[in-house]
Design an enzyme around this catalytic site. Structure first.
Site, mmCIF file in Angstrom:
data_model
loop_
_atom_site.group_PDB
_atom_site.id
_atom_site.type_symbol
_atom_site.label_atom_id
_atom_site.label_comp_id
_atom_site.label_asym_id
_atom_site.label_seq_id
_atom_site.Cartn_x
_atom_site.Cartn_y
_atom_site.Cartn_z
ATOM 1 N N CYS A 118 -0.375 36.410 -96.987
ATOM 2 C CA CYS A 118 -1.612 36.116 -96.278
ATOM 3 C C CYS A 118 -1.981 34.654 -96.520
ATOM 4 O O CYS A 118 -1.901 34.188 -97.661
ATOM 5 C CB CYS A 118 -2.720 37.037 -96.793
ATOM 6 S SG CYS A 118 -4.312 36.761 -96.001
ATOM 7 N N LEU A 119 -2.378 33.961 -95.464
ATOM 8 C CA LEU A 119 -2.772 32.550 -95.614
ATOM 9 C C LEU A 119 -3.973 32.405 -96.545
ATOM 10 O O LEU A 119 -4.164 31.347 -97.128
ATOM 11 C CB LEU A 119 -3.075 31.930 -94.248
ATOM 12 C CG LEU A 119 -1.846 31.658 -93.370
ATOM 13 C CD1 LEU A 119 -2.272 31.268 -91.965
ATOM 14 C CD2 LEU A 119 -0.967 30.570 -93.977
ATOM 15 N N GLN A 141 -10.934 34.067 -91.549
ATOM 16 C CA GLN A 141 -10.132 33.182 -92.409
ATOM 17 C C GLN A 141 -10.460 31.704 -92.182
ATOM 18 O O GLN A 141 -10.147 30.860 -93.015
ATOM 19 C CB GLN A 141 -8.636 33.439 -92.199
ATOM 20 C CG GLN A 141 -8.210 34.831 -92.682
ATOM 21 C CD GLN A 141 -6.733 35.051 -92.491
ATOM 22 O OE1 GLN A 141 -6.283 35.470 -91.431
ATOM 23 N NE2 GLN A 141 -5.948 34.735 -93.516
ATOM 24 N N HIS A 175 -2.844 44.530 -90.741
ATOM 25 C CA HIS A 175 -3.236 43.508 -91.731
ATOM 26 C C HIS A 175 -4.430 42.699 -91.218
ATOM 27 O O HIS A 175 -5.399 42.477 -91.942
ATOM 28 C CB HIS A 175 -2.032 42.598 -92.008
ATOM 29 C CG HIS A 175 -2.321 41.449 -92.928
ATOM 30 N ND1 HIS A 175 -1.764 41.338 -94.186
ATOM 31 C CD2 HIS A 175 -3.092 40.348 -92.775
ATOM 32 C CE1 HIS A 175 -2.205 40.236 -94.771
ATOM 33 N NE2 HIS A 175 -3.007 39.603 -93.930
ATOM 34 N N GLU A 176 -4.366 42.276 -89.946
ATOM 35 C CA GLU A 176 -5.434 41.427 -89.390
ATOM 36 C C GLU A 176 -6.720 42.210 -89.138
ATOM 37 O O GLU A 176 -7.816 41.686 -89.353
ATOM 38 C CB GLU A 176 -4.965 40.740 -88.105
ATOM 39 C CG GLU A 176 -3.752 39.820 -88.270
ATOM 40 C CD GLU A 176 -3.874 38.781 -89.367
ATOM 41 O OE1 GLU A 176 -5.018 38.418 -89.738
ATOM 42 O OE2 GLU A 176 -2.842 38.352 -89.895
ATOM 43 N N GLY A 233 -0.065 35.393 -88.208
ATOM 44 C CA GLY A 233 -1.299 36.068 -87.825
ATOM 45 C C GLY A 233 -2.487 35.419 -88.498
ATOM 46 O O GLY A 233 -2.343 34.828 -89.579
ATOM 47 N N HIS A 242 -8.795 42.393 -92.157
ATOM 48 C CA HIS A 242 -9.625 41.194 -92.375
ATOM 49 C C HIS A 242 -10.991 41.347 -91.693
ATOM 50 O O HIS A 242 -12.013 40.941 -92.241
ATOM 51 C CB HIS A 242 -8.953 39.940 -91.803
ATOM 52 C CG HIS A 242 -7.950 39.309 -92.715
ATOM 53 N ND1 HIS A 242 -8.277 38.790 -93.946
ATOM 54 C CD2 HIS A 242 -6.622 39.083 -92.565
ATOM 55 C CE1 HIS A 242 -7.197 38.276 -94.509
ATOM 56 N NE2 HIS A 242 -6.165 38.444 -93.700
HETATM 57 C C1 QAP Z 1 -0.163 38.583 -92.008
HETATM 58 O O1 QAP Z 1 0.407 36.469 -92.763
HETATM 59 C C2 QAP Z 1 1.086 39.382 -92.133
HETATM 60 O O2 QAP Z 1 1.434 32.674 -98.876
HETATM 61 C C3 QAP Z 1 0.060 37.159 -91.601
HETATM 62 O O3 QAP Z 1 2.269 30.125 -98.675
HETATM 63 C C4 QAP Z 1 1.956 39.207 -93.203
HETATM 64 O O4 QAP Z 1 0.964 34.651 -91.623
HETATM 65 C C5 QAP Z 1 1.388 40.320 -91.209
HETATM 66 C C6 QAP Z 1 1.750 32.449 -95.246
HETATM 67 C C7 QAP Z 1 3.112 39.976 -93.295
HETATM 68 C C8 QAP Z 1 2.528 41.073 -91.315
HETATM 69 C C9 QAP Z 1 3.392 40.901 -92.341
HETATM 70 C C10 QAP Z 1 1.508 32.946 -96.509
HETATM 71 C C11 QAP Z 1 2.171 31.138 -95.145
HETATM 72 C C12 QAP Z 1 1.559 33.216 -94.011
HETATM 73 C C13 QAP Z 1 1.676 32.175 -97.646
HETATM 74 C C14 QAP Z 1 0.844 35.170 -92.696
HETATM 75 C C15 QAP Z 1 2.097 30.858 -97.529
HETATM 76 C C16 QAP Z 1 2.355 30.340 -96.267
HETATM 77 C C17 QAP Z 1 1.112 34.486 -93.966
HETATM 78 CO CO CO Z 2 -4.208 37.821 -94.004
#
Ligand code: QAP
Ligand code: CO
Length: 175
Positions: free
Chosen positions: A95-96, A50, A137-138, A45, A141
């Site tokens: 989270c990215l 971001q 989550h999004e 996501g 943001h």
């Molecule tokens: C949000 O998160 C989310 O730390 C999206 O090193 C998270 O895509 C929604 C990511 C959990 C629902 C459940 C994070 C990639 C990606 C990092 C992501 C990383 C590499 C996070």
């Molecule tokens: Co995020």
């Protein structure tokens, strides 16, 4: 094209994003750039803020049963509104914009999402499971909120400590 992802504690992540009123080629380019950025960063996501664009735009691509992310599962969400939130669920989020940190967060289990697609058409869907968590989550943001703000006091302390350490290590690397 892939864009740089801004990371905590960048202040821009705290800004409230603005409603989209024009559904033009520039918006489509933004959505395509967000897709490239999310896929190349191994995300599921991404919100526009971001990549430093303060618009109420987010994308989601939830992996299927085989763990594959296919373009068919891509959801482009503009000007989202939530309703009918029900129940609670806990999921380990990341989270990215908060790299290398993951922690349990409590969210609504089910919800209804009303939004517009890239052409401005009104859409609605019912979400539960990971999709429901990711939507919440999004949307946070878009309102300038990060998942780390939802942690208990003790877990937030753990985050502050671990993240400081990480930033220090990164700074050393850059020398
Ligand atoms: C949000 O998160 C989310 O730390 C999206 O090193 C998270 O895509 C929604 C990511 C959990 C629902 C459940 C994070 C990639 C990606 C990092 C992501 C990383 C590499 C996070
Ligand atoms: Co995020």
């Amino acid at each position: 094209m892939k864009k740089p992802v801004i990371v905590y504690p960048d202040k821009r992540l705290k800004s409230v994003s603005k409603e989209v009123t024009v559904f033009d080629a520039a918006l489509h380019q933004l959505l395509d750039d967000m897709y490239d950025t999310m896929m190349e960063s191994n995300g599921i996501g991404l919100a526009a803020i971001q990549i430093a664009v303060s618009k109420r735009v987010l994308i989601l691509c939830i992996p299927d049963e085989e763990g594959e992310q296919t373009h068919d599962n891509l959801l482009e969400v503009i000007n989202p509104k939530l309703s009918n939130q029900q129940g609670t669920t806990v999921y380990q989020e990341g989270c990215l914009s908060v790299p290398n940190f993951y922690e349990d967060v409590e969210r609504y289990e089910k919800l209804t999402l009303n939004y517009q697609d890239r052409h401005g058409n009104e859409k609605s869907l019912e979400a539960d499971g990971l999709l429901s968590v990711a939507v919440q989550h999004e949307i946070d943001h878009l309102d300038g909120k990060l998942f780390i703000e939802k942690l208990s006091y003790i877990r937030r302390k753990k985050f502050d400590k671990e993240y400081k350490k990480l930033l220090k290590a990164k700074k050393k690397e850059a020398l």
